[in-house]
Design a protein around this motif. Structure first.
Motif, short mmCIF file in Angstrom:
data_model
loop_
_atom_site.label_atom_id
_atom_site.label_comp_id
_atom_site.label_asym_id
_atom_site.label_seq_id
_atom_site.Cartn_x
_atom_site.Cartn_y
_atom_site.Cartn_z
N GLY A 198 0.81 -1.20 0.00
CA GLY A 198 0.00 0.00 0.00
C GLY A 198 0.84 1.26 0.00
N LEU A 199 1.97 1.22 0.74
CA LEU A 199 2.85 2.39 0.80
C LEU A 199 3.50 2.65 -0.55
CD1 LEU A 199 4.34 4.62 2.27
CD2 LEU A 199 6.00 2.92 3.07
N THR A 200 4.08 1.63 -1.17
CA THR A 200 4.74 1.85 -2.46
C THR A 200 3.74 2.25 -3.54
OG1 THR A 200 4.68 -0.54 -2.88
CG2 THR A 200 6.72 0.37 -1.96
N ALA A 201 2.53 1.68 -3.48
CA ALA A 201 1.50 2.07 -4.45
C ALA A 201 1.12 3.53 -4.26
CB ALA A 201 0.27 1.17 -4.30
N ALA A 202 1.02 3.98 -2.99
CA ALA A 202 0.68 5.38 -2.71
C ALA A 202 1.78 6.32 -3.21
CB ALA A 202 0.46 5.57 -1.22
N ILE A 203 3.03 5.92 -3.02
CA ILE A 203 4.15 6.74 -3.50
C ILE A 203 4.07 6.91 -5.02
CG2 ILE A 203 6.66 6.80 -3.81
CD1 ILE A 203 6.89 5.48 -1.03
N ARG A 204 3.81 5.82 -5.72
CA ARG A 204 3.70 5.89 -7.18
C ARG A 204 2.52 6.76 -7.60
NH1 ARG A 204 4.59 0.13 -6.47
NH2 ARG A 204 6.81 -0.33 -6.84
N THR A 205 1.40 6.61 -6.91
CA THR A 205 0.21 7.40 -7.24
C THR A 205 0.48 8.89 -7.09
OG1 THR A 205 -1.33 5.64 -6.61
CG2 THR A 205 -2.18 7.88 -6.60
N VAL A 206 1.07 9.26 -5.97
CA VAL A 206 1.36 10.67 -5.72
C VAL A 206 2.41 11.19 -6.69
CG1 VAL A 206 2.37 12.23 -4.01
CG2 VAL A 206 0.64 10.59 -3.31
N HIS A 207 3.42 10.37 -6.97
CA HIS A 207 4.48 10.78 -7.90
C HIS A 207 3.92 11.10 -9.28
CE1 HIS A 207 8.37 11.05 -9.81
NE2 HIS A 207 8.09 10.04 -10.62
N HIS A 208 2.90 10.35 -9.69
CA HIS A 208 2.32 10.55 -11.02
C HIS A 208 1.17 11.56 -11.01
CE1 HIS A 208 4.80 7.58 -12.99
NE2 HIS A 208 4.49 6.69 -12.05
N GLY A 209 1.07 12.34 -9.94
CA GLY A 209 0.10 13.42 -9.90
C GLY A 209 -1.23 13.09 -9.27
N GLY A 210 -1.36 11.87 -8.74
CA GLY A 210 -2.60 11.49 -8.09
C GLY A 210 -2.61 11.86 -6.62
N SER A 211 -3.60 11.38 -5.91
CA SER A 211 -3.71 11.67 -4.49
C SER A 211 -4.25 10.43 -3.77
CB SER A 211 -4.64 12.86 -4.25
OG SER A 211 -5.90 12.65 -4.87
N VAL A 212 -3.93 10.33 -2.49
CA VAL A 212 -4.40 9.19 -1.70
C VAL A 212 -4.89 9.68 -0.35
CG1 VAL A 212 -2.90 7.48 -2.81
CG2 VAL A 212 -2.05 8.74 -0.84
N LEU A 213 -5.87 8.98 0.17
CA LEU A 213 -6.41 9.32 1.48
C LEU A 213 -6.91 8.06 2.14
CD1 LEU A 213 -7.01 11.84 3.25
CD2 LEU A 213 -9.29 11.86 2.26
N ALA A 214 -6.48 7.82 3.38
CA ALA A 214 -6.94 6.63 4.11
C ALA A 214 -8.47 6.64 4.20
CB ALA A 214 -6.32 6.61 5.51
N PRO A 215 -9.12 5.54 3.85
CA PRO A 215 -10.59 5.51 3.85
C PRO A 215 -11.21 5.92 5.18
CG PRO A 215 -9.74 3.58 2.73
CD PRO A 215 -8.55 4.28 3.34
N THR A 216 -10.62 5.50 6.31
CA THR A 216 -11.21 5.88 7.59
C THR A 216 -11.06 7.37 7.84
OG1 THR A 216 -9.12 5.30 8.70
CG2 THR A 216 -10.86 3.62 8.66
N THR A 217 -9.97 7.96 7.34
CA THR A 217 -9.77 9.40 7.47
C THR A 217 -10.80 10.14 6.64
OG1 THR A 217 -7.41 9.03 7.81
CG2 THR A 217 -8.10 11.27 7.30
N THR A 218 -11.11 9.62 5.45
CA THR A 218 -12.17 10.20 4.62
C THR A 218 -13.47 10.27 5.42
OG1 THR A 218 -11.16 9.25 2.63
CG2 THR A 218 -13.45 9.97 2.47
N HIS A 219 -13.78 9.19 6.11
CA HIS A 219 -15.01 9.15 6.91
C HIS A 219 -14.98 10.23 7.99
CE1 HIS A 219 -18.43 7.51 9.09
NE2 HIS A 219 -17.71 7.57 10.18
N HIS A 220 -13.84 10.38 8.66
CA HIS A 220 -13.73 11.41 9.71
C HIS A 220 -13.92 12.81 9.12
CE1 HIS A 220 -12.76 8.48 12.62
NE2 HIS A 220 -11.50 8.29 12.28
N LEU A 221 -13.36 13.02 7.94
CA LEU A 221 -13.44 14.34 7.32
C LEU A 221 -14.88 14.73 7.02
CD1 LEU A 221 -10.47 14.41 4.78
CD2 LEU A 221 -10.75 15.88 6.77
N VAL A 222 -15.62 13.80 6.45
CA VAL A 222 -16.96 14.16 5.98
C VAL A 222 -18.03 14.02 7.05
CG1 VAL A 222 -16.41 13.59 3.60
CG2 VAL A 222 -17.43 11.86 5.06
N THR A 223 -17.68 13.46 8.22
CA THR A 223 -18.67 13.35 9.29
C THR A 223 -18.31 14.21 10.50
OG1 THR A 223 -17.57 11.40 10.24
CG2 THR A 223 -19.32 11.01 8.63
N ALA A 224 -17.15 14.89 10.44
CA ALA A 224 -16.71 15.69 11.59
C ALA A 224 -17.72 16.81 11.86
CB ALA A 224 -15.34 16.28 11.32
#
Length: 216
Positions: free
Chosen positions: A112-138
């Protein structure tokens, strides 16, 4: 091209573990490690890495401030991926607003870490699913700088479905599977959502939803 990575974390064992994972990948290598925010800023200027794995809480200068300083001074700017033990909507919104391209928890897998590094390197973005939940329900803190939620009224029903799944942390492939769509069709819907909200990427869709209480 080899992805050059700087690791900023004040826990030596954690830093060593991340370095082993990164260096084991055939397309990336660690160029330096930092134990404080001040060191991260100095080493980023010296080595000009493509990616910085940034801890949020560190001695001296925290990762949020270090992110802001590095992105304001570096040219070209590295991509910064927050890597933390804190599954916190508050920390996530602060470091993403400072310019980080992702927020990942330290309990992620090596893959998961190496995949996230590649995603971000190529201009994408990543966010932990549980953190997404915290963001939208805070709801404990009033959302900062609220904006007009009217763009949601312009969404088609399918765009709203895709929007909700983005907030749930689903990838394009997962959205395609859930909604029985081709992945290229999902990408088209995501592009229209970004345009209607006036944001640049999926992370900012989540930030927009957090600020406007737009999750359902």
């Amino acid at each position: 091209m080899t992805i050059e990575v700087l690791i900023a974390d004040d826990q030596d064992l954690v830093c060593t573990g991340f370095a082993m994972v990164v260096n084991a990948a055939p397309d990336m290598r660690v160029v330096a490690t930092a134990a404080t925010g001040t060191e991260a800023i100095a080493l980023a200027a010296r080595h000009r890495p493509h990616i910085i794995l940034m801890d949020v809480r560190m001695p001296d200068i925290d990762g949020i401030t270090a992110t802001r300083v590095i992105l304001a001074s570096a040219n070209p700017s590295p991509k910064i991926l927050a890597l933390t033990t804190y599954d916190s909507g508050d920390y996530a919104i602060r470091i993403l607003t400072a310019g980080a391209s992702g927020y990942l928890l330290k309990d992620t897998t090596a893959e998961g870490l190496t995949a996230a590094i590649r995603t971000v390197h190529h201009g994408g973005s990543v966010l932990a699913p549980t953190t997404t939940h915290h963001l939208v329900t805070a709801r404990t803190t009033p959302p900062p700088s609220p904006r007009d939620p009217a763009p949601l009224d312009t969404f088609t029903s399918r765009e709203r479905d895709v929007f909700d799944l983005i907030l749930a942390g689903a990838s394009n492939a997962e959205i395609a599977q859930r909604l029985h769509l081709a992945e290229v069709t999902v990408k088209t819907h995501v592009g229209r959502i970004l345009t209607k909200l006036g944001v640049r990427d999926r992370l900012n869709v989540v930030i927009w939803a957090y600020r406007n209480g737009a999750a359902r």
